[in-house]
Design a protein around this motif. Sequence first.
Motif, PDB file in Angstrom:
ATOM      1  N   LEU A  94       0.793  -1.204  -0.107  1.00  0.00           N
ATOM      2  CA  LEU A  94       0.005  -0.056   0.114  1.00  0.00           C
ATOM      3  C   LEU A  94       0.928   1.328   0.122  1.00  0.00           C
ATOM      4  O   LEU A  94       0.551   2.266  -0.607  1.00  0.00           O
ATOM      5  CB  LEU A  94      -0.933  -0.075   1.192  1.00  0.00           C
ATOM      6  CG  LEU A  94      -1.785   1.233   1.423  1.00  0.00           C
ATOM      7  CD1 LEU A  94      -2.919   1.152   0.055  1.00  0.00           C
ATOM      8  CD2 LEU A  94      -2.692   0.697   2.477  1.00  0.00           C
ATOM      9  N   ALA A  95       2.119   1.217   0.761  1.00  0.00           N
ATOM     10  CA  ALA A  95       2.869   2.327   0.708  1.00  0.00           C
ATOM     11  C   ALA A  95       3.547   2.601  -0.581  1.00  0.00           C
ATOM     12  O   ALA A  95       3.811   3.426  -1.095  1.00  0.00           O
ATOM     13  CB  ALA A  95       3.867   2.253   1.729  1.00  0.00           C
ATOM     14  N   THR A  96       3.862   1.495  -1.264  1.00  0.00           N
ATOM     15  CA  THR A  96       4.650   1.575  -2.444  1.00  0.00           C
ATOM     16  C   THR A  96       3.620   2.136  -3.485  1.00  0.00           C
ATOM     17  O   THR A  96       3.872   3.173  -4.377  1.00  0.00           O
ATOM     18  CB  THR A  96       4.974   0.206  -3.098  1.00  0.00           C
ATOM     19  OG1 THR A  96       5.943  -0.204  -2.007  1.00  0.00           O
ATOM     20  CG2 THR A  96       5.663   0.406  -4.287  1.00  0.00           C
ATOM     21  N   VAL A 139       5.673  -5.162  -9.288  1.00  0.00           N
ATOM     22  CA  VAL A 139       4.469  -5.697  -8.659  1.00  0.00           C
ATOM     23  C   VAL A 139       4.131  -6.909  -9.650  1.00  0.00           C
ATOM     24  O   VAL A 139       3.654  -7.931  -8.954  1.00  0.00           O
ATOM     25  CB  VAL A 139       3.422  -4.652  -8.560  1.00  0.00           C
ATOM     26  CG1 VAL A 139       2.978  -4.477  -9.906  1.00  0.00           C
ATOM     27  CG2 VAL A 139       2.353  -5.297  -7.633  1.00  0.00           C
ATOM     28  N   ASP A 140       4.457  -6.914 -10.882  1.00  0.00           N
ATOM     29  CA  ASP A 140       4.295  -7.931 -11.598  1.00  0.00           C
ATOM     30  C   ASP A 140       5.114  -9.091 -11.034  1.00  0.00           C
ATOM     31  O   ASP A 140       4.560 -10.277 -10.962  1.00  0.00           O
ATOM     32  CB  ASP A 140       4.827  -7.867 -13.218  1.00  0.00           C
ATOM     33  CG  ASP A 140       4.658  -8.985 -13.970  1.00  0.00           C
ATOM     34  OD1 ASP A 140       3.484  -9.171 -14.312  1.00  0.00           O
ATOM     35  OD2 ASP A 140       5.595  -9.751 -14.454  1.00  0.00           O
ATOM     36  N   ALA A 141       6.395  -8.978 -10.703  1.00  0.00           N
ATOM     37  CA  ALA A 141       7.099 -10.051 -10.063  1.00  0.00           C
ATOM     38  C   ALA A 141       6.346 -10.377  -8.743  1.00  0.00           C
ATOM     39  O   ALA A 141       6.289 -11.744  -8.207  1.00  0.00           O
ATOM     40  CB  ALA A 141       8.382  -9.462  -9.792  1.00  0.00           C
ATOM     41  N   ARG A 153      -6.592 -11.172  -0.670  1.00  0.00           N
ATOM     42  CA  ARG A 153      -7.462  -9.806  -0.903  1.00  0.00           C
ATOM     43  C   ARG A 153      -7.072  -8.994   0.227  1.00  0.00           C
ATOM     44  O   ARG A 153      -7.369  -9.114   1.399  1.00  0.00           O
ATOM     45  CB  ARG A 153      -8.801 -10.200  -1.055  1.00  0.00           C
ATOM     46  CG  ARG A 153      -9.627  -8.978  -1.678  1.00  0.00           C
ATOM     47  CD  ARG A 153     -11.148  -9.190  -2.141  1.00  0.00           C
ATOM     48  NE  ARG A 153     -11.954  -9.343  -0.721  1.00  0.00           N
ATOM     49  CZ  ARG A 153     -13.094  -9.420  -0.591  1.00  0.00           C
ATOM     50  NH1 ARG A 153     -13.844  -9.551  -1.943  1.00  0.00           N
ATOM     51  NH2 ARG A 153     -13.970  -9.589   0.344  1.00  0.00           N
ATOM     52  N   SER A 154      -6.510  -7.730  -0.133  1.00  0.00           N
ATOM     53  CA  SER A 154      -6.366  -6.724   0.769  1.00  0.00           C
ATOM     54  C   SER A 154      -6.607  -5.213   0.365  1.00  0.00           C
ATOM     55  O   SER A 154      -6.882  -5.085  -0.895  1.00  0.00           O
ATOM     56  CB  SER A 154      -4.969  -6.548   1.274  1.00  0.00           C
ATOM     57  OG  SER A 154      -4.218  -6.207   0.308  1.00  0.00           O
ATOM     58  N   ILE A 155      -6.568  -4.400   1.114  1.00  0.00           N
ATOM     59  CA  ILE A 155      -6.646  -2.764   0.846  1.00  0.00           C
ATOM     60  C   ILE A 155      -5.648  -2.296  -0.266  1.00  0.00           C
ATOM     61  O   ILE A 155      -6.017  -1.412  -0.911  1.00  0.00           O
ATOM     62  CB  ILE A 155      -6.831  -1.996   1.985  1.00  0.00           C
ATOM     63  CG1 ILE A 155      -5.320  -2.181   2.902  1.00  0.00           C
ATOM     64  CG2 ILE A 155      -8.162  -2.002   2.794  1.00  0.00           C
ATOM     65  CD1 ILE A 155      -5.406  -1.194   3.905  1.00  0.00           C
ATOM     66  N   ALA A 156      -4.718  -3.194  -0.412  1.00  0.00           N
ATOM     67  CA  ALA A 156      -3.681  -2.754  -1.528  1.00  0.00           C
ATOM     68  C   ALA A 156      -3.993  -3.023  -3.021  1.00  0.00           C
ATOM     69  O   ALA A 156      -3.897  -2.347  -3.774  1.00  0.00           O
ATOM     70  CB  ALA A 156      -2.244  -3.398  -1.460  1.00  0.00           C
ATOM     71  N   ASP A 157      -5.116  -4.098  -2.929  1.00  0.00           N
ATOM     72  CA  ASP A 157      -5.245  -4.387  -4.427  1.00  0.00           C
ATOM     73  C   ASP A 157      -6.079  -3.561  -5.392  1.00  0.00           C
ATOM     74  O   ASP A 157      -5.887  -3.197  -6.460  1.00  0.00           O
ATOM     75  CB  ASP A 157      -6.121  -5.829  -4.374  1.00  0.00           C
ATOM     76  CG  ASP A 157      -5.153  -6.835  -3.847  1.00  0.00           C
ATOM     77  OD1 ASP A 157      -4.304  -7.349  -4.315  1.00  0.00           O
ATOM     78  OD2 ASP A 157      -5.669  -7.486  -2.725  1.00  0.00           O
ATOM     79  N   PRO A 158      -7.181  -2.798  -4.648  1.00  0.00           N
ATOM     80  CA  PRO A 158      -7.842  -1.993  -5.370  1.00  0.00           C
ATOM     81  C   PRO A 158      -6.924  -0.741  -5.795  1.00  0.00           C
ATOM     82  O   PRO A 158      -7.143  -0.182  -6.837  1.00  0.00           O
ATOM     83  CB  PRO A 158      -9.146  -1.380  -4.408  1.00  0.00           C
ATOM     84  CG  PRO A 158      -9.490  -2.723  -3.442  1.00  0.00           C
ATOM     85  CD  PRO A 158      -7.785  -3.061  -3.100  1.00  0.00           C
ATOM     86  N   TYR A 159      -5.973  -0.182  -4.927  1.00  0.00           N
ATOM     87  CA  TYR A 159      -5.116   0.889  -5.286  1.00  0.00           C
ATOM     88  C   TYR A 159      -4.237   0.640  -6.466  1.00  0.00           C
ATOM     89  O   TYR A 159      -4.267   1.449  -7.411  1.00  0.00           O
ATOM     90  CB  TYR A 159      -4.367   1.311  -3.948  1.00  0.00           C
ATOM     91  CG  TYR A 159      -4.190   2.749  -3.824  1.00  0.00           C
ATOM     92  CD1 TYR A 159      -3.791   3.430  -5.177  1.00  0.00           C
ATOM     93  CD2 TYR A 159      -3.831   3.384  -2.755  1.00  0.00           C
ATOM     94  CE1 TYR A 159      -3.381   4.758  -4.964  1.00  0.00           C
ATOM     95  CE2 TYR A 159      -3.458   4.745  -2.661  1.00  0.00           C
ATOM     96  CZ  TYR A 159      -3.220   5.406  -3.836  1.00  0.00           C
ATOM     97  OH  TYR A 159      -2.893   6.583  -3.758  1.00  0.00           O
TER      98      TYR A 159
END
Length: 203
Positions: A94-96, A139-141, A153-159
């Motif tokens: 998420l920070a990234t 992120v592909d890696a 599934r997490s809050i990072a995925d939608p961003y």
Amino acid sequence: MKLFTSPGACSLADHIVLQWIGAPFEAQIVTREQRASPEYRAINPAGAVPALQVGDWTLTQNSAILHYLTDRFPEAGLCGDGSPESRAEVNRWLATVNADVHPAFKPLFGATAYLEDEGAIAKSHDNARKQLRTYFERVDAQLADKDWVTGSRSIADPYWFVVTQWAKKVGVDLSGLDNLARFDAHMAADAGVQAAQRAEGLI
């Protein structure tokens, strides 16, 4: 809860998370012009989205809202498996996307127009696209053998889904990033993602 969002903006991530959580909420669509109004500036002085109203309390900043939602609705399981390490992995990605990837789009969204030099502006765009390509390769890696960025599934995925849509629109080279393409398709097929996009007039 009331979410102020603009179609396709980073606030779409919060909108998707609210759909996933399933708690009652209202999505208020605001245009760029409305965000500049005194009425909206009273809600968010930055004139930006997202903003989340909960009763008489208003929270701004995307990552803050996403974390608030996971803390308020822990049963949704959107911030890891409960271990510090799992939560830290969600926070890492998420920070990234929030601190590195999102700001890297600024030249492509007009932040260097003040230069008033077509060559210099074009150079800033090329540099931004190269930088973004590096982030998306990373992120592909990470997505190898995963449906979700951190494995669940997490809050990072939608961003990450939102910035991938931006990348496609502004010509970032995503060729060969097969894991990212698979993730993008997986997200696009998700019922909560589709509900949020439909509410914002994106599909």
